[in-house]
Scaffold this motif. Structure first.
Motif, PDB file in Angstrom:
ATOM      1  N   UNK A 157       0.848  -1.190   0.000  1.00  0.00           N
ATOM      2  CA  UNK A 157       0.000   0.000   0.000  1.00  0.00           C
ATOM      3  C   UNK A 157       0.879   1.233   0.000  1.00  0.00           C
ATOM      4  N   UNK A 158       0.285   2.353  -0.360  1.00  0.00           N
ATOM      5  CA  UNK A 158       0.997   3.617  -0.363  1.00  0.00           C
ATOM      6  C   UNK A 158       1.417   3.982   1.058  1.00  0.00           C
ATOM      7  N   UNK A 159       2.591   4.580   1.198  1.00  0.00           N
ATOM      8  CA  UNK A 159       3.117   4.940   2.513  1.00  0.00           C
ATOM      9  C   UNK A 159       2.172   5.905   3.230  1.00  0.00           C
ATOM     10  N   UNK A 160       1.656   6.891   2.504  1.00  0.00           N
ATOM     11  CA  UNK A 160       0.755   7.860   3.129  1.00  0.00           C
ATOM     12  C   UNK A 160      -0.505   7.177   3.648  1.00  0.00           C
ATOM     13  N   UNK A 161      -1.026   6.233   2.869  1.00  0.00           N
ATOM     14  CA  UNK A 161      -2.226   5.512   3.304  1.00  0.00           C
ATOM     15  C   UNK A 161      -1.929   4.691   4.557  1.00  0.00           C
ATOM     16  N   UNK A 162      -0.793   4.011   4.561  1.00  0.00           N
ATOM     17  CA  UNK A 162      -0.419   3.184   5.713  1.00  0.00           C
ATOM     18  C   UNK A 162      -0.236   4.042   6.967  1.00  0.00           C
ATOM     19  N   UNK A 163       0.398   5.196   6.806  1.00  0.00           N
ATOM     20  CA  UNK A 163       0.620   6.080   7.957  1.00  0.00           C
ATOM     21  C   UNK A 163      -0.707   6.620   8.494  1.00  0.00           C
ATOM     22  N   UNK A 164      -1.598   6.969   7.591  1.00  0.00           N
ATOM     23  CA  UNK A 164      -2.910   7.451   8.014  1.00  0.00           C
ATOM     24  C   UNK A 164      -3.678   6.367   8.756  1.00  0.00           C
ATOM     25  N   UNK A 165      -3.621   5.141   8.251  1.00  0.00           N
ATOM     26  CA  UNK A 165      -4.274   4.030   8.934  1.00  0.00           C
ATOM     27  C   UNK A 165      -3.684   3.819  10.329  1.00  0.00           C
ATOM     28  N   UNK A 166      -2.359   3.917  10.397  1.00  0.00           N
ATOM     29  CA  UNK A 166      -1.695   3.751  11.694  1.00  0.00           C
ATOM     30  C   UNK A 166      -2.180   4.792  12.700  1.00  0.00           C
ATOM     31  N   UNK A 167      -2.310   6.038  12.253  1.00  0.00           N
ATOM     32  CA  UNK A 167      -2.742   7.101  13.156  1.00  0.00           C
ATOM     33  C   UNK A 167      -4.192   6.913  13.598  1.00  0.00           C
ATOM     34  N   UNK A 168      -5.065   6.599  12.639  1.00  0.00           N
ATOM     35  CA  UNK A 168      -6.499   6.536  12.926  1.00  0.00           C
ATOM     36  C   UNK A 168      -6.902   5.262  13.662  1.00  0.00           C
ATOM     37  N   UNK A 169      -6.286   4.138  13.294  1.00  0.00           N
ATOM     38  CA  UNK A 169      -6.743   2.853  13.813  1.00  0.00           C
ATOM     39  C   UNK A 169      -5.734   2.148  14.715  1.00  0.00           C
ATOM     40  N   UNK A 170      -4.567   2.743  14.869  1.00  0.00           N
ATOM     41  CA  UNK A 170      -3.562   2.158  15.739  1.00  0.00           C
ATOM     42  C   UNK A 170      -3.214   3.060  16.904  1.00  0.00           C
ATOM     43  N   UNK A 171      -2.584   4.183  16.584  1.00  0.00           N
ATOM     44  CA  UNK A 171      -2.065   5.050  17.641  1.00  0.00           C
ATOM     45  C   UNK A 171      -3.175   5.688  18.476  1.00  0.00           C
ATOM     46  N   UNK A 172      -4.165   6.290  17.820  1.00  0.00           N
ATOM     47  CA  UNK A 172      -5.208   6.991  18.579  1.00  0.00           C
ATOM     48  C   UNK A 172      -6.026   6.047  19.461  1.00  0.00           C
TER      49      UNK A 172
END
Length: 234
Positions: A17-32
């Motif tokens: 997947x695109x890096x930006x998409x992966x980072x956004x997923x990490x922020x929304x569904x992992x870190x937060x």
């Protein structure tokens, strides 16, 4: 490193997947969502060490302050676009939160509340998560970071809040809101209420003790009075 270079590295590592998409997923569904776990664990440590009988209301209010310092930039980030103004708010909030965290630990130590090694490790997570989130956001929005460094020059929208082009889904925002209520507002509200009740109880007991002491002194003085001696003149 440019965005294209980062994407090339990710593809070379086999990322699908695109890096930006992966980072956004990490922020929304992992870190937060993961932020709520150490927050609850910290509340349990406060309860276990009986915060209401040691540092009391003062430390509990500091906890509420720290949550507000982090909650405000999170709420703004979920609703508005990243730009120099929002980045400034996030950076300022992270710095203030770190200073407040030092005040929090000092308050606990001075009050003789035991801050166990486990609680110290929990604090490490709570202090590092804001910086992890900020680093990820700044990588996602490198252009806005450059704009911030230049003082927002040439961008008329640099210093005003603008709504997201694609708002987050109502389901996601509702889920985050429920999690905040259950994992932050409810337990830390209970902590503050517990501290206030303990303070009221101590005040009432002190008042009862003073009243009892005054009553005892009054009774003692009443029975210790010497009888008046009258002399009859001849």
């Amino acid at each position: 490193m440019s965005g294209d270079q980062a994407a090339d590295i990710a593809r070379g590592a086999g990322a699908g997947v695109d890096v930006d998409v992966a980072t956004t997923r990490f922020l929304l569904y992992g870190l937060l969502p993961g932020w709520f776990v150490p927050g609850l664990a910290d509340w349990l440590m406060h309860r276990r060490t009986r915060i209401e009988d040691t540092s009391g209301t003062k430390e509990s209010l500091i906890h509420s302050l720290m949550m507000a310092e982090i909650g405000l930039p999170i709420a703004l980030t979920l609703r508005y676009r990243i730009n120099p103004l929002l980045l400034s708010v996030q950076l300022g909030a992270a710095a203030v939160h770190e200073a407040t965290a030092l005040w929090d630990v000092r308050t606990a130590v001075v009050s003789d509340r035991e801050v166990t090694p486990v609680e110290q490790h929990i604090h490490s997570f709570l202090e590092s998560l804001p910086f992890g989130a900020l680093a990820s956001l700044m990588c996602l929005h490198a252009d806005q970071v450059r704009s911030l460094v230049r003082g927002g020059g040439g961008d008329r929208d640099a210093w005003r809040l603008r709504k997201r082009r694609r708002p987050l889904s109502p389901g996601y925002l509702t889920g985050i809101g429920l999690a905040i209520g259950l994992c932050v507002v409810l337990p830390y509200g209970e902590e503050l209420l517990r501290c206030r009740r303990a303070a009221w109880r101590r005040t009432w007991q002190a008042g009862q003790g003073t009243a009892g002491k005054e009553s005892e002194e009054s009774c003692a003085s009443r029975f210790s009075r010497r009888p008046r001696v009258w002399s009859r003149s001849s």
